[in-house]
Design an enzyme around this catalytic site. Structure first.
Site, PDB file in Angstrom:
ATOM      1  N   GLU A 162      35.699  50.642  50.718  1.00  0.00           N
ATOM      2  CA  GLU A 162      36.758  50.294  49.768  1.00  0.00           C
ATOM      3  C   GLU A 162      36.040  49.824  48.523  1.00  0.00           C
ATOM      4  O   GLU A 162      35.801  48.630  48.328  1.00  0.00           O
ATOM      5  CB  GLU A 162      37.696  49.234  50.341  1.00  0.00           C
ATOM      6  N   GLU A 171      34.407  51.656  40.290  1.00  0.00           N
ATOM      7  CA  GLU A 171      33.269  51.033  40.958  1.00  0.00           C
ATOM      8  C   GLU A 171      32.328  52.099  41.536  1.00  0.00           C
ATOM      9  O   GLU A 171      31.596  51.854  42.495  1.00  0.00           O
ATOM     10  CB  GLU A 171      33.753  50.077  42.046  1.00  0.00           C
TER      11      GLU A 171
END
Length: 393
Positions: A162, A171
């Protein structure tokens, strides 16, 4: 299997992901306590921790861990793809260790959790010990780009991560996942959870934005020239503005535009051009104050069939977060204010001569007006890794 994994020679790849997790960078060791004058009290437990890590944990980690639908999304997918006593699981970007502990409790044969921050690694180990799972989970303090086959008992059957941001690739999720794929850390049939994701953008009419992102006048006094400094170049997280899109009125002027569509099991870096053009039909008339960005990630609980009946979805669409305060506080959405003026970068000479001069009225941002039924051009430019996006309409 363990011996073959340890002795195999993975493909070497000199590659650095664009996003480095808070507290994991070589130059990211500025102690939190040093921000304060000596006569201020800073608890010992955070005084020496990296500032970026403390800020990140307090900014979104707590909200993330309290996002119950998120946790259920991952738990149900892991449950569907873990065979107790047989499945090996690798997690990258382990953070608190929550997803690894889910996998262990679901009966995974082994679990390896990779986390770049030393402090988060130690906290994950503490959480794991608190739940009596220390014999089932191994925590490694490294970036996954430094992971080698010899660090694992075998190639994993499941890779879970995640590492999404407010933007789907904010990210560097694709960087990290494609890296372990490319270097053959994974098996050809390793199940990647979640496997699919789409970054959406949609033009919205939202007069409320004018209250905090522009000015016209007050009591007959014209203040509009200040709008010459309105930032219509940056994508900004709504959380930074201090509001939730799900709680303010706005109107979508078209169907959502699928800017980036990703299959994390197959998609490679460079899959999309750094400039994309979209033909978009207006479904409503209005002023497009901004482009609203959100994403959806989906996967299936069936190993053989991908149908709506076994599909699970995790979404940051404001329509889906109205009753999920933690999600809006960790991911939320992003917006980019729009300007109909054609963007032309000034030359160095023009920049120099413009210093100190009065900004002409022609430099003010112009409204983007759409008419229902008409077709419009929307352009999206991005950085090489698609972490940064920018739109013109």
């Amino acid at each position: 299997a363990q011996a073959s994994a340890a002795n195999a020679k993975p493909v070497k790849r000199a590659k650095t992901a664009g996003f480095i997790p808070p507290g994991a960078g070589k130059n990211d060791r500025n102690a939190f306590g040093r921000q304060f004058d000596r006569h201020f009290h800073v608890p010992d437990r955070i005084a020496l921790a990296p500032t970026s890590l403390v800020e990140a944990v307090n900014d979104f980690h707590y909200a993330m861990m309290n996002d119950t639908p998120r946790n259920e999304f991952y738990y149900n997918l892991l449950k569907a793809h873990i065979i107790p006593g047989e499945t090996g699981v690798l997690e990258i970007g382990a953070g608190s260790g929550l997803l690894s502990m889910m996998a262990a409790k679901l009966g995974a044969k082994w679990v390896v959790a990779v986390e770049g921050s030393k402090e988060m690694c130690e906290l994950a180990k503490c959480n794991i010990a608190q739940n009596n799972l220390q014999d089932k989970i191994t925590v490694l303090n490294m970036l996954s780009t430094n992971l080698e086959l010899g660090d694992l008992p075998a190639r994993p059957d499941v890779l879970v991560s995640e590492i999404f941001g407010t933007l789907l690739l904010g990210e560097s999720a694709l960087d990290y996942i494609e890296d372990v794929r490319h270097r053959k850390i994974l098996k050809p049939d390793t199940k990647i959870i979640p496997q699919h994701g789409v970054q959406y953008a949609v033009p919205i009419e939202c007069p409320t934005l004018d209250k905090i992102c522009g000015v016209s006048s007050w009591n007959g006094i014209d203040l509009s020239m200040v709008n010459s400094l309105r930032d219509t170049a940056s994508v900004v997280f709504t959380k930074k503005y201090g509001f939730r899109m799900s709680t303010i009125p706005f109107k979508r002027l078209s169907e959502p535009i699928p800017v980036l569509s990703i299959d994390f099991a197959k998609t490679k870096m460079g899959f999309a051009a750094d400039k994309q053009n979209f033909k978009v039909k207006a479904t409503e008339s209005g002023t497009a104050h901004a482009m609203l960005l959100f994403w959806k990630s989906e996967d299936y609980t069936s190993k053989t069939e991908e149908t709506d009946a076994n599909k699970l979805v995790m979404s940051t669409d404001p329509a889906d977060t109205l009753d999920n305060f933690p999600r809006d506080m960790q991911w939320g959405q992003a917006i980019q204010l729009l300007d109909a003026t054609n963007p032309i970068l000034p030359t160095e000479e023009e920049e120099s001569s413009a210093k100190g001069n009065v900004i002409p009225a022609s430099a003010l941002p112009q409204p983007v007006v759409w008419t229902k039924g008409e077709e419009y051009n929307v352009s999206c430019v991005s950085s090489d890794d698609h972490v940064i996006l920018q739109f013109t309409a």
